[in-house]
Design an enzyme around this catalytic site. Structure first.
Site, mmCIF file in Angstrom:
data_model
loop_
_atom_site.group_PDB
_atom_site.id
_atom_site.type_symbol
_atom_site.label_atom_id
_atom_site.label_comp_id
_atom_site.label_asym_id
_atom_site.label_seq_id
_atom_site.Cartn_x
_atom_site.Cartn_y
_atom_site.Cartn_z
ATOM 1 N N GLY A 86 -1.771 -1.993 -8.376
ATOM 2 C CA GLY A 86 -1.154 -1.197 -7.325
ATOM 3 C C GLY A 86 -1.849 -1.383 -5.995
ATOM 4 N N GLY A 88 -4.199 -0.693 -3.641
ATOM 5 C CA GLY A 88 -5.455 0.045 -3.596
ATOM 6 C C GLY A 88 -6.019 0.219 -2.207
ATOM 7 N NE ARG A 89 -7.913 -5.002 0.394
ATOM 8 C CZ ARG A 89 -8.581 -5.965 1.030
ATOM 9 N NH1 ARG A 89 -9.444 -5.645 1.966
ATOM 10 N NH2 ARG A 89 -8.379 -7.227 0.731
ATOM 11 C CG ASP A 121 -14.185 0.227 0.911
ATOM 12 O OD1 ASP A 121 -13.121 -0.415 0.811
ATOM 13 O OD2 ASP A 121 -15.190 -0.217 1.497
ATOM 14 N N GLY A 122 -10.827 1.189 -0.214
ATOM 15 C CA GLY A 122 -9.540 1.251 0.463
ATOM 16 C C GLY A 122 -9.511 0.629 1.841
ATOM 17 N NE ARG A 179 2.040 -6.765 -4.499
ATOM 18 C CZ ARG A 179 1.132 -7.226 -3.645
ATOM 19 N NH1 ARG A 179 0.428 -8.298 -3.952
ATOM 20 N NH2 ARG A 179 0.898 -6.614 -2.503
ATOM 21 C CG ASP A 244 -2.416 -9.065 -8.710
ATOM 22 O OD1 ASP A 244 -2.798 -9.906 -9.535
ATOM 23 O OD2 ASP A 244 -3.144 -8.651 -7.781
ATOM 24 C CG ASN A 245 -2.718 -11.851 -5.370
ATOM 25 O OD1 ASN A 245 -2.516 -10.700 -5.006
ATOM 26 N ND2 ASN A 245 -3.928 -12.293 -5.683
#
Length: 624
Positions: A86, A88-89, A121-122, A179, A244-245
């Site tokens: 998902g 994440g940032r 840390d996003g 994706r 996922d890419n």
């Protein structure tokens, strides 16, 4: 003037199972570094005051009409399935329909933690943000499908990586952020209704002329075949081709540890996290096929008659090697100035590539100079080029507009890794002139740069080589082995391989069980102890029971046992054949015995096949 973005957010209208509503996290002292006015005009965006745009593209303010959300997806990362990833940032602000009628996402990348951040840390630091801005816009100028950069903002906050570094946010524009991993997460969870809804959404948005899951699979296959061939033609190495890419739109997405080759070699790797070369330059066609099979695996879960669906999906996936070769040949013919097809073209191309690898010739500059006396200067022994050029001259005489075709298909300038690094280091010190200069020159890559910018065309000096690239998400780690980023010449261009897909009938949960065979049901199960392992130690094979199974393999070792290296006919005679696989375990493969371990080797476990691949020509001895 007030910034206006004409949002029309179709993804936010999907069920909440697809995403989590999430506003961007504000930053302390944002500063707008770049705003892409041409792209904004395409998106029908009306620019506003600098302060207003800075706040919006930093995530400090949410524009009217936006529905910020973080998307859910899963994926294979270096062959290991991760059941939930998902955004994440990143936060998807929404979508616009541009002046060309195309719908596009607008996403903030580096906008703070989300429910999918895990240990991250996003945030993003300045270097990767500027890298993606420059490289994605350069890719667009090269004519290759890609996400694009609308804005870059410095946040005024510190991001901890290998050192305290300045933070930044990138505004990314994409045809969508769907994706392969978006389909995988619902398939693995057995959420068939959501999977069907996602399939319908993807068809409507990207491939309205396609019909059903298999129509989507075919359309994605065709788009990916074109994309990968375009990457290969400019020497681009994505570096992290996880599922996922892999965007189903056929766009290049996620530029983290990417790079363009300088000196040509098919096994070139730059990504610091790709320590075994899974995503090396020449492996990219194989990985694209592997990823397509994972998409097929997911899509099949929505069928009642999975056996018939497997047969259809297998035919679709098995057709991809032929499509890849056709697209590859078309583009490399054009790089030689050729528009017509002759039987000897493949040998002419691969012969040049082999000589380039042996002679450490620069990929971009060699092709740009073909037909010019400067081409021979790229070779340590110019006579190596001269003997090839005689054959090319004879072949080019039978074609038309050779010089024009050469110029249209061979860029003069690319975003070279050492120039990107220089730009990043300057930006850390507050100097953004190199960033703006790269954007200006790379916006017209097929034109010969002005005299003041000619330095951007040269490859790095030994002291300028950047041996590894980093994704920028975690703290930087040094490569496990000291090396130059260019593998020693040993092979010809990679063989594109077919994949085997079969079916099993049980539960919906992922399993470490692998199967072998060629499009047959109920093949013998291979013990898990014999399955090739990823570097993390987990098995590479994901099986969705009641679905399709990918017979996994490491592309650079499959059917290449490194024996009789002098046997090579320069042709891809295996293309379109369906190999049968069996697992083989040895103490050390022949490449290790002959040359010693290299950063791109996969270790002692490897696959063997009954199919005979072209043998690599012998290269010069490996350095001691």
């Amino acid at each position: 003037m007030t910034l206006h973005i004409p949002f029309d957010n179709s993804y936010a209208r999907l069920p909440h199972a697809f995403y989590t509503a999430q506003a961007p996290v504000p930053v302390s002292a944002p500063r707008l570094l770049a705003f892409n006015t041409n792209l904004a005009a395409l998106l029908n965006i009306t620019p506003g005051e600098v302060t207003e745009m800075t706040d919006i593209f930093a995530g400090n303010a949410v524009p009217d009409g936006a529905n910020p959300l973080a998307q859910l997806y899963a994926g294979h990362q270096f062959g290991q399935y991760n059941p939930q990833l998902g955004d994440g940032r990143a936060v998807l602000l929404g979508e616009t329909v541009g002046s060309d009628g195309q719908r596009r996402d607008i996403q903030l990348k580096g906008s703070g933690r989300t429910p999918y951040s895990r240990m991250g840390d996003g945030r993003a630091w300045l270097g990767p943000v500027l890298r993606e801005y420059v490289v994605s816009e350069a890719m667009h100028a090269l004519g290759i499908p890609t996400t694009r950069a609308l804005a870059a903002v410095e946040t005024g906050d510190i991001v901890l990586r290998e050192a305290p570094l300045p933070g930044a946010v990138l505004t990314r524009v994409a045809a969508s952020h769907l994706r392969v991993g978006t389909f995988q997460v619902f398939a693995a969870r057995g959420q068939v209704d959501e999977l069907r809804r996602l399939t319908d959404y993807a068809l409507t948005r990207h491939y309205p002329d396609a019909r059903g899951p298999m129509g989507l699979l075919t359309a994605v296959r065709d788009a990916q075949a074109v994309l990968i061939a375009q990457w290969m033609a400019v020497g681009f190495i994505h570096g992290v081709m996880n599922t996922d890419n892999c965007a189903i739109s056929g766009e290049t997405i996620d530029y983290g540890p990417c790079a363009y080759m300088d000196h040509y070699h098919p096994n070139t790797v730059f990504s610091s996290i790709d320590q075994h070369g899974r995503y090396a330059y020449a492996n990219q066609p194989d990985i694209a096929i592997w990823n397509l099979a994972q998409l097929a695996t997911a899509l099949i879960q929505q069928f009642e008659d999975k056996g018939a669906a497997v047969e259809e999906a297998t035919e679709i996936v098995h057709a991809m090697p032929g499509l890849l070769q056709q697209e590859w040949l078309t583009r490399f013919r054009a790089k030689l100035g050729l528009t017509s097809a002759e039987d000897g073209d493949l040998e002419l191309i691969t012969n040049l590539l082999h000589r380039m690898a042996e002679q450490h010739a620069d990929f971009t500059n060699t092709f740009r100079a073909i037909g010019d006396a400067r081409a021979r200067d790229q070779f340590t022994d110019p006579s190596t080029y001269d003997s090839w050029a005689e054959k090319w001259t004879a072949r080019a005489a039978r074609d038309n507009d050779v010089q024009g075709t050469l110029r249209r298909n061979n860029p003069a300038v690319i975003p070279r890794n050492h120039r990107i690094e220089e730009m990043i280091q300057a930006s850390i010190q507050g100097d953004y002139n190199p960033f703006h200069r790269l954007n200006r020159v790379l916006s017209d890559p097929y034109a010969t740069p002005a005299a003041a910018d000619q330095d951007l065309t040269r490859p790095p000096l030994p002291t300028e080589v950047v041996p590894a690239t980093f994704c920028g998400t975690w703290r930087k780690r040094q490569p496990s082995t000291s090396w130059s980023g260019q593998c020693p010449p040993a092979t010809s261009i990679s063989a594109i391989q077919t994949v085997t897909v079969i079916v099993s009938l049980n539960s919906h949960q992922p399993s470490t069980t692998a199967k072998t065979g060629d499009r047959k049901l109920n093949e013998a199960t291979v013990p898990a102890s014999q399955i090739p392992k990823s570097r993390s130690g987990d098995t590479d094979n994901l099986k969705y029971e009641s679905g399709i199974v990918q017979c996994d393999r490491y592309p650079d070792q499959l059917a290449q046992k490194w024996r009789n290296p002098g046997q090579h006919d320069g042709r891809y005679q295996h293309m379109g054949k369906k190999p049968s696989f069996r697992l083989r375990r040895t103490q050390r493969c022949d490449q290790h015995r002959q040359r010693g371990p290299r950063p791109h080797d996969h270790g002692p476990q490897h696959l063997e096949t009954s199919w005979q691949a072209p043998r690599p020509r012998p290269g010069p001895p490996a350095p001691e």
